[in-house]
Design a protein around this motif. Structure first.
Motif, mmCIF file in Angstrom:
data_model
loop_
_atom_site.group_PDB
_atom_site.id
_atom_site.type_symbol
_atom_site.label_atom_id
_atom_site.label_comp_id
_atom_site.label_asym_id
_atom_site.label_seq_id
_atom_site.Cartn_x
_atom_site.Cartn_y
_atom_site.Cartn_z
ATOM 1 N N ALA A 1 0.374 -1.145 -0.358
ATOM 2 C CA ALA A 1 0.076 -0.074 0.362
ATOM 3 C C ALA A 1 1.036 1.044 0.350
ATOM 4 C CB ALA A 1 -1.132 -0.377 0.729
ATOM 5 N N GLN A 2 2.279 1.269 0.802
ATOM 6 C CA GLN A 2 3.107 2.428 0.506
ATOM 7 C C GLN A 2 3.465 2.499 -0.983
ATOM 8 O OE1 GLN A 2 2.566 4.535 2.886
ATOM 9 N NE2 GLN A 2 3.574 4.137 5.486
ATOM 10 N N GLY A 3 3.943 1.875 -0.838
ATOM 11 C CA GLY A 3 4.184 1.420 -2.331
ATOM 12 C C GLY A 3 3.370 2.525 -3.436
ATOM 13 N N LEU A 4 2.294 1.449 -3.710
ATOM 14 C CA LEU A 4 1.546 2.359 -4.176
ATOM 15 C C LEU A 4 1.450 3.557 -4.574
ATOM 16 C CD1 LEU A 4 -0.557 1.859 -6.786
ATOM 17 C CD2 LEU A 4 -2.477 1.022 -5.133
ATOM 18 N N LYS A 5 1.030 4.291 -3.241
ATOM 19 C CA LYS A 5 1.198 5.809 -3.278
ATOM 20 C C LYS A 5 2.146 6.820 -3.149
ATOM 21 C CE LYS A 5 -0.784 8.873 0.779
ATOM 22 N NZ LYS A 5 -1.207 9.172 2.487
ATOM 23 N N ILE A 6 3.474 5.656 -3.340
ATOM 24 C CA ILE A 6 4.806 6.694 -3.542
ATOM 25 C C ILE A 6 4.656 6.649 -4.873
ATOM 26 C CG2 ILE A 6 7.562 6.334 -3.684
ATOM 27 C CD1 ILE A 6 6.871 5.284 -0.439
ATOM 28 N N ARG A 7 4.783 5.404 -5.520
ATOM 29 C CA ARG A 7 4.979 5.401 -7.128
ATOM 30 C C ARG A 7 3.528 6.132 -8.308
ATOM 31 N NH1 ARG A 7 3.594 -0.569 -8.962
ATOM 32 N NH2 ARG A 7 1.149 0.385 -9.414
ATOM 33 N N THR A 8 2.302 6.051 -7.146
ATOM 34 C CA THR A 8 1.198 7.179 -8.273
ATOM 35 C C THR A 8 1.628 8.414 -7.962
ATOM 36 O OG1 THR A 8 -0.290 5.672 -7.177
ATOM 37 C CG2 THR A 8 -0.910 7.999 -7.067
ATOM 38 N N LEU A 9 2.471 9.061 -6.562
ATOM 39 C CA LEU A 9 2.451 10.417 -6.293
ATOM 40 C C LEU A 9 3.226 10.791 -7.697
ATOM 41 C CD1 LEU A 9 2.516 10.399 -2.436
ATOM 42 C CD2 LEU A 9 1.460 11.783 -4.118
ATOM 43 N N LEU A 10 4.571 10.180 -7.652
ATOM 44 C CA LEU A 10 5.588 10.449 -8.369
ATOM 45 C C LEU A 10 4.870 9.880 -9.703
ATOM 46 C CD1 LEU A 10 8.807 8.625 -5.862
ATOM 47 C CD2 LEU A 10 8.456 11.160 -6.351
ATOM 48 N N SER A 11 4.756 8.653 -9.880
ATOM 49 C CA SER A 11 4.214 8.760 -11.583
ATOM 50 C C SER A 11 3.682 10.147 -12.101
ATOM 51 C CB SER A 11 3.840 7.756 -12.221
ATOM 52 O OG SER A 11 2.777 7.561 -11.216
ATOM 53 N N THR A 12 2.670 10.560 -11.372
ATOM 54 C CA THR A 12 1.719 10.977 -11.836
ATOM 55 C C THR A 12 2.139 12.767 -11.581
ATOM 56 O OG1 THR A 12 -0.198 10.235 -10.400
ATOM 57 C CG2 THR A 12 -0.176 12.569 -11.330
ATOM 58 N N TYR A 13 3.353 13.034 -11.420
ATOM 59 C CA TYR A 13 4.167 13.986 -11.108
ATOM 60 C C TYR A 13 4.195 14.124 -12.121
ATOM 61 C CZ TYR A 13 7.678 17.598 -9.675
ATOM 62 O OH TYR A 13 8.270 18.689 -9.354
ATOM 63 N N LEU A 14 5.858 13.192 -12.250
ATOM 64 C CA LEU A 14 6.290 13.587 -13.567
ATOM 65 C C LEU A 14 5.947 13.155 -14.808
ATOM 66 C CD1 LEU A 14 8.937 10.843 -12.045
ATOM 67 C CD2 LEU A 14 9.521 13.614 -12.616
ATOM 68 N N GLN A 15 4.031 12.892 -15.181
ATOM 69 C CA GLN A 15 3.565 12.261 -16.240
ATOM 70 C C GLN A 15 2.520 13.943 -16.287
ATOM 71 O OE1 GLN A 15 1.339 9.126 -16.017
ATOM 72 N NE2 GLN A 15 2.751 7.914 -16.062
ATOM 73 N N ALA A 16 2.733 14.748 -14.946
ATOM 74 C CA ALA A 16 2.373 16.109 -15.909
ATOM 75 C C ALA A 16 3.042 16.939 -15.415
ATOM 76 C CB ALA A 16 1.399 16.556 -14.055
ATOM 77 N N GLY A 17 4.398 16.945 -15.900
ATOM 78 C CA GLY A 17 5.323 18.024 -16.221
ATOM 79 C C GLY A 17 6.788 18.021 -15.602
ATOM 80 N N GLY A 18 6.388 17.476 -14.126
ATOM 81 C CA GLY A 18 7.276 18.307 -12.586
ATOM 82 C C GLY A 18 8.707 17.166 -13.156
ATOM 83 N N LYS A 19 9.310 18.347 -12.274
ATOM 84 C CA LYS A 19 11.019 17.985 -12.271
ATOM 85 C C LYS A 19 11.583 18.286 -10.867
ATOM 86 C CE LYS A 19 11.018 18.816 -16.820
ATOM 87 N NZ LYS A 19 11.424 17.791 -17.845
ATOM 88 N N ALA A 20 12.313 16.887 -11.026
ATOM 89 C CA ALA A 20 13.001 16.851 -9.696
ATOM 90 C C ALA A 20 12.476 16.819 -8.706
ATOM 91 C CB ALA A 20 14.235 17.779 -9.423
#
Length: 684
Positions: free
Chosen positions: A359-378
């Protein structure tokens, strides 16, 4: 907030409608949405209570509702215009399902309260809760009221242990005055010429010289008897209020149901303490935060102690060594769910159960993948507690809206956890593999000192891994902030760094087993690493990776280390006298070194990246020793010679007995019975 519904909708792949007055004005729109079915996320927590009540009262409401704060965490900051990728990430994570339920720990309290302190202090505190709780006072001197309102105990406290609903007080009642019989008439106080009796109605033996005038004065009540033997007594309570200067429990995380408020501080702490005590009557549940797998535990084997990491780090003293079973024992009633034990455990024998690693891993992956796909950096993943950490993060956001702080930077993604000590090197490395440029852990002064030491050790290990692979910069930071000014400044310093990260984010899920998660993270980090050395040196403390070195001159291949190894890293060979080693399995617990009778084994913390890491390699081998009777090999030449040398002068191993030491087990038995038969034939 400078929200961009189009950008957010594109990132989340759904149509969004912007409601700019969710505080109260658009409650009607909220009601319509929750009647339509499907999940609903309210992107504000200010009126969470109001909207939750509206949802309960709305007829036909079927949609589940979740709340997420995007205001203090992103919309209220100096660079809020750049925060759309982060806000999209927070919204995406809010859609995730709640963690699966886990077994619970139950407490039952009937409201039996023990108050320990001077009589006047204890009675003052008791008066505030006596209408709800059943109060008993253990006197520590002082002067009480003339009217006896509560049962009073006295004597020497020998032990106080337990938790909410199950405290056990052990004391020795050795005073001549029986407090149950005493009527507080004060006749003994007046009669005593040495002033040895106080208004707590206990006799000070150091002042009493034996006049016994008090006995005569107490003839009617008969409460004083100098011939009474001291009694060891025990009684159980549900709650404890300790007014003494020093607490009965010295650990950082004290048992639930125990409150220590020195009498000198009572005026300031009375209201919150009394409110908490009054609420603790009934049945209460909490999640069982941990899961334990004994077969993975590296604590003890063959009566030798190896890893003590969980015992040493536990601030609640909930983990103890069970010598009889050669394992650790976790008291679920004392456990506060900090998860520090799971962080320092090298094998994953103790794992965090709520929420699970998956569950923790899914939340972390969702946060990071959505952020990067939306154009976020670093992206910087900021882990903080649900209470003190969350409050401080929101305080920084409010200060930014007022123009007195910078606020949470656009690339800093806050993520709340039950306790910041519950995540360690496996999760941190996985976060970097999934695209995080940094992982910051926020502490606010509520953590035990040993937690901070453990987190630093784990960060040193994780940093050594990334540094050895050529990922430049500092990736892991322990933020220690108690004020919004501290946190605001620390975050601004943090985001100025741009450490290297893998070119491609990983998509794996965190495994239930800690070692499996570590392997997944390492595989991805190695694949995209700027450098691929054969060996990465690890810190001397806290490393879950490493090798063992065997002194071949001292090793006799007795294979004691094989039976001691909990991770199957040290192995034997059924066909040949060999000691083999699989480095990937080694957790550096040290049980092999402690078990070795020849002290031939030493540990070497390191991370081997070569292919041989997963393969068995021979640490030592020897010429086999053949049975002198049947010729079958049953040991090594070196081991048998060492045994013969040590037992050569022993009177029990002379003549035929010495020769049997050179035989295998089967031939030894046959030889013994053959010798017995020969003796019988001679006698006949």
């Amino acid at each position: 907030m400078p929200l961009q519904p189009g950008a957010l909708g594109k990132a989340l792949r759904e149509d969004l409608t912007l409601h700019s007055s969710l505080c109260r004005r658009e409650a009607g729109a909220f009601q319509k949405v929750i009647q339509g079915g499907g999940e609903v996320v309210v992107a504000c927590t200010q009126e969470k209570r109001l909207f939750a009540e509206i949802g309960e009262r709305t007829e036909g409401a079927v949609a589940p509702v979740r709340f997420v704060n995007i205001r203090e965490t992103g919309g209220w900051s100096r660079d809020a215009g750049k925060a759309m990728p982060k806000i999209a990430a927070l919204l995406a994570a809010a859609h995730l399902p709640d963690p699966d339920p886990v077994p619970t720990v139950t407490y039952r309290s009937a409201g039996r309260l023990l108050v320990i302190g001077a009589m006047e202090d204890a009675e003052r505190a008791a008066a505030l809760v006596a209408d709800v709780l059943d109060v008993t006072i253990f006197t520590q001197g002082g002067a009480g009221a003339q009217e006896r309102r509560y049962p009073v105990l006295g004597g020497r406290i020998d032990a106080l242990r337990g938790w909410l609903g199950a405290f056990e007080l052990q004391w020795t009642a050795g005073n001549p005055i029986d407090l149950d019989l005493c009527t507080r008439c004060n006749a003994c106080v007046v009669a005593c010429p040495e002033s040895a009796i106080g208004l707590d109605y206990q006799i000070n033996a150091a002042l009493c010289t034996g006049h016994r005038q008090c006995v005569k004065a107490c003839t009617v009540a008969g409460a004083i008897d100098f011939g009474r033997e001291a009694q060891a007594l025990t009684e159980r309570f549900d709650l404890v209020l300790d007014l003494r200067p020093a607490p009965a429990f010295l650990q950082h995380a004290r048992p639930q149901g125990y409150y220590h408020v020195p009498a000198a501080n009572w005026a300031a702490a009375a209201l919150p303490t009394v409110l908490k005590l009054r609420e603790l009557v009934g049945e209460f549940e909490k999640p069982k935060f941990f899961a334990y797998k004994q077969k993975l535990c590296a604590h003890s084997r063959n009566e030798k102690v190896g890893c003590n990491a969980c015992i040493e780090v536990c601030s609640a003293e909930a983990i103890t060594s069970d010598a009889s079973r050669q394992q650790v024992k976790v008291n679920a009633n004392l456990c506060v769910g900090c998860g520090a034990c799971t962080t320092v455990c090298p094998t994953g024998a103790i794992s965090y159960a709520y929420p699970t690693a998956a569950a923790q891993g899914l939340k972390i992956r969702t946060l990071l993948s959505t952020y990067l796909q939306a154009g976020g950096k670093a992206p910087v993943l900021l882990l903080h507690s649900q209470e003190g950490g969350q409050a401080l993060v929101e305080e920084v956001g409010r200060a930014a809206q007022l123009g007195v702080a910078q606020g949470i930077p656009a690339n800093v993604i806050p993520m709340s956890v039950w306790h910041t000590a519950s995540l360690g090197v496996d999760v941190w490395l996985s976060a970097v593999a999934m695209g995080a440029s940094q992982v910051a852990v926020l502490t606010t002064g509520e953590e035990a000192p040993q937690y901070l030491d453990a987190l630093r050790e784990q960060m040193d290990v994780a940093e050594a891994v990334l540094g050895g692979l050529g990922y430049d910069g500092r990736h892991f930071t322990l933020l220690q902030a108690r004020t919004l000014g501290d946190l605001d400044q620390e975050l601004q310093l943090l985001v100025r760094q741009r450490p290297a990260a893998p070119e491609r984010p990983a998509q794996f899920s965190l495994a239930p087993e800690k070692r499996a998660t570590l392997e997944l993270a390492l595989d991805h980090l190695v694949e995209y690493a700027p450098l691929r050395p054969a060996v990465v040196p690890m810190p001397a403390r806290g490393s879950p990776f490493g090798s063992v070195q065997v002194n071949k001159d001292r090793c006799t291949l007795c294979l004691s280390c094989v039976s001691a190894c909990p991770a199957s890293a040290v192995q034997d060979n059924a066909a040949l006298p060999q000691l083999r080693f699989i480095e990937k399995n080694c957790v550096q617990c040290g049980l092999c070194a402690r078990t070795c009778p020849e002290q031939a084994i030493t540990l070497e913390p390191r991370l081997l990246l070569a292919r041989e890491r997963r393969e068995a390699r021979v640490l030592n081998e020897a010429q086999p020793y053949a049975c002198v009777r049947c010729g079958k090999p049953f040991g090594t030449l070196k081991a048998i010679e060492a045994m013969l040398a040590r037992l050569g002068g022993h009177p029990m191993f002379q003549g035929a007995a010495a020769e049997r030491l050179k035989m295998c087990g089967d031939c030894r038995v046959i030889d013994i019975y053959s010798a017995t038969d020969e003796v019988k034939i001679t006698d006949l």
